[in-house]
Design a protein around this motif. Structure first.
Motif, mmCIF file in Angstrom:
data_model
loop_
_atom_site.group_PDB
_atom_site.id
_atom_site.type_symbol
_atom_site.label_atom_id
_atom_site.label_comp_id
_atom_site.label_asym_id
_atom_site.label_seq_id
_atom_site.Cartn_x
_atom_site.Cartn_y
_atom_site.Cartn_z
ATOM 1 N N THR A 36 -10.422 -6.799 8.752
ATOM 2 C CA THR A 36 -10.247 -5.875 7.644
ATOM 3 C C THR A 36 -9.305 -4.967 7.373
ATOM 4 N N ALA A 89 -7.587 -0.360 4.768
ATOM 5 C CA ALA A 89 -8.608 -1.453 4.875
ATOM 6 C C ALA A 89 -8.050 -2.494 3.477
ATOM 7 N N LEU A 90 -8.340 -3.650 4.039
ATOM 8 C CA LEU A 90 -7.872 -4.745 3.045
ATOM 9 C C LEU A 90 -8.510 -4.413 1.700
ATOM 10 N N ASP A 91 -9.802 -4.091 1.618
ATOM 11 C CA ASP A 91 -10.493 -3.938 0.063
ATOM 12 C C ASP A 91 -9.678 -2.636 -0.477
ATOM 13 N N ARG A 92 -8.991 -1.931 0.115
ATOM 14 C CA ARG A 92 -8.412 -0.779 -0.525
ATOM 15 C C ARG A 92 -6.788 -1.021 -1.250
ATOM 16 N N ASP A 139 -5.812 -2.544 -3.928
ATOM 17 C CA ASP A 139 -6.216 -2.974 -5.412
ATOM 18 C C ASP A 139 -5.414 -2.688 -6.215
ATOM 19 N N TYR A 169 -0.703 -9.948 1.539
ATOM 20 C CA TYR A 169 -1.958 -10.009 1.038
ATOM 21 C C TYR A 169 -2.389 -11.318 0.679
ATOM 22 N N VAL A 216 -5.602 -13.435 1.994
ATOM 23 C CA VAL A 216 -6.472 -14.219 1.336
ATOM 24 C C VAL A 216 -6.767 -15.564 1.577
ATOM 25 N N THR A 253 -9.964 -11.533 2.720
ATOM 26 C CA THR A 253 -10.346 -10.783 1.391
ATOM 27 C C THR A 253 -10.540 -11.686 0.573
ATOM 28 N N ARG A 254 -11.250 -11.030 -0.760
ATOM 29 C CA ARG A 254 -11.239 -11.823 -1.762
ATOM 30 C C ARG A 254 -9.949 -12.140 -2.639
ATOM 31 N N ASP A 259 -7.721 -11.651 -5.240
ATOM 32 C CA ASP A 259 -7.472 -10.976 -6.279
ATOM 33 C C ASP A 259 -6.032 -10.611 -6.665
#
Length: 348
Positions: A53, A95-98, A100, A132, A136, A141-142, A144
């Motif tokens: 992540t 983190a990957l979820d950061r 955005d 990114y 995916v 990660t999702r 997006d």
């Protein structure tokens, strides 16, 4: 041996020769029966998930993979973009979820406030987007599009070409410093060979120049190009043949053959080349300074001035499409329009 340990070993022994599905079910039974499986794997899972992540660690793993494949320039680009991103956020881990839309918008604002051009912004964003998207596809990660609101296009650059007449002055100028003479000759060699890039000149091998032609693959696109060896090209090759000596290279830029060492030499040589072109520009009092790109742009605009079709120019440069060539010619076309307007206004 304890009763629980003996039971576990007997249980494991009974699973030999089982199918993957049976082993999976057996592990679940083992977890319920002894309560040890979750404990045994928890530490590993935490480390693995942390690595997976982390955008920075994932990007570094890709850069290492590229380097192992000999794709040093791509590896360098990945590391450069990630270093810029971590500098912006002020942390070594992201983190990957950061990743955005909001964080990328903030990153773009940070770059622009530091005086970075939009083309450089696009350069970094396109690299980060590539990383990114690979994350995916790897399921880390999702799916997006955090780059939907930032600039990833290619705008017009400032004019990089010089008048062809300047090349005659450059060719005739006697520089007392041999390093400046080499820089001048490499610049002319680039122009003579339809704007060959510095990296391609650096990696040219002696066997690439045979049978009256230079045949090589562009390192940027992998496309094969063939250039007839004109007298002016041969003159430079012959001039530096003694300097290139026993190295496998055609020109005296690299000497190392081990890929990583050769790439380091190339990077250093490119810096020196541009520094010496800057010194030549100062000595000749040029308004438009020379760079490693100038010869390529000059060849394109000189051909355009002589009404060479854009398709032919595109083929000569080794571009994958005419769209890229039109970007090269955009600044020249604008100067032509400005000159036409000036002549019209002179009538008044």
């Amino acid at each position: 041996m304890t009763s629980k340990k003996l039971q576990m070993e007997n249980f494991a022994s009974s699973m030999r020769g089982c199918s993957v599905r049976q082993l999976r079910d057996a592990l679940l039974v083992l977890d319920r029966k002894f309560g040890l499986f979750e404990t045994m794997m928890s530490g590993h899972a935490l480390v693995q998930n942390d690595a997976q992540t982390s955008f920075v660690r994932y990007a570094e793993s890709l850069a290492d993979e590229m380097q192992a494949q000999g794709r040093f320039k791509t590896a360098q680009a990945y590391r450069s973009a990630v270093k810029s991103l971590t500098t912006c956020f002020g942390r070594e881990e992201i983190a990957l979820d950061r990743i955005d839309a909001a964080s990328m918008g903030n990153y773009q604002t940070w770059l622009l406030r530091r005086g970075v051009t939009f083309n450089t912004v696009s350069y970094y964003m396109r690299i980060l987007r590539a990383i990114y998207r690979r994350a995916v596809r790897a399921g880390l990660t999702r799916s997006d599009d955090p780059f939907r609101e930032v600039y990833t296009g290619t705008g017009r650059t400032r004019k990089r070409a010089v008048d062809a007449e300047l090349l005659s002055v450059l060719r005739m100028t006697e520089f007392p410093d041999s390093r400046l003479r080499l820089a001048r000759d490499l610049f002319l060699f680039s122009f003579y060979t339809r704007g060959m890039s510095f990296v391609d000149m650096a990696y040219l091998r002696k066997e690439d120049a045979a049978g009256g032609a230079i045949v090589y693959f562009r390192r940027k696109t992998g496309r094969q190009l063939t250039i007839r060896i004109e007298p002016c090209i041969k003159e430079i090759i012959d001039r530096y043949a003694p300097v290139a000596g026993t190295t496998p290279y055609l020109l005296p830029i690299l000497s190392a053959t081990e890929p990583a060492a050769a790439f380091r030499q190339y990077r250093s040589a490119l810096v020196c080349f541009n520094r010496r072109l800057k010194e030549i520009s100062r000595l000749l009092r040029l308004e438009c300074g020379l760079t490693s790109y100038t010869a390529r742009h000059t060849w394109a605009t000189t051909a355009y001035r002589r009404h060479v079709p854009t398709q032919v120019i595109s083929e000569g440069l080794g571009h994958g499409s005419e769209r890229t060539t039109r970007i090269y010619l955009a600044a020249f076309e604008q100067s032509e329009v400005d000159e036409a307007n000036r002549r019209i206004l002179e009538i008044l």
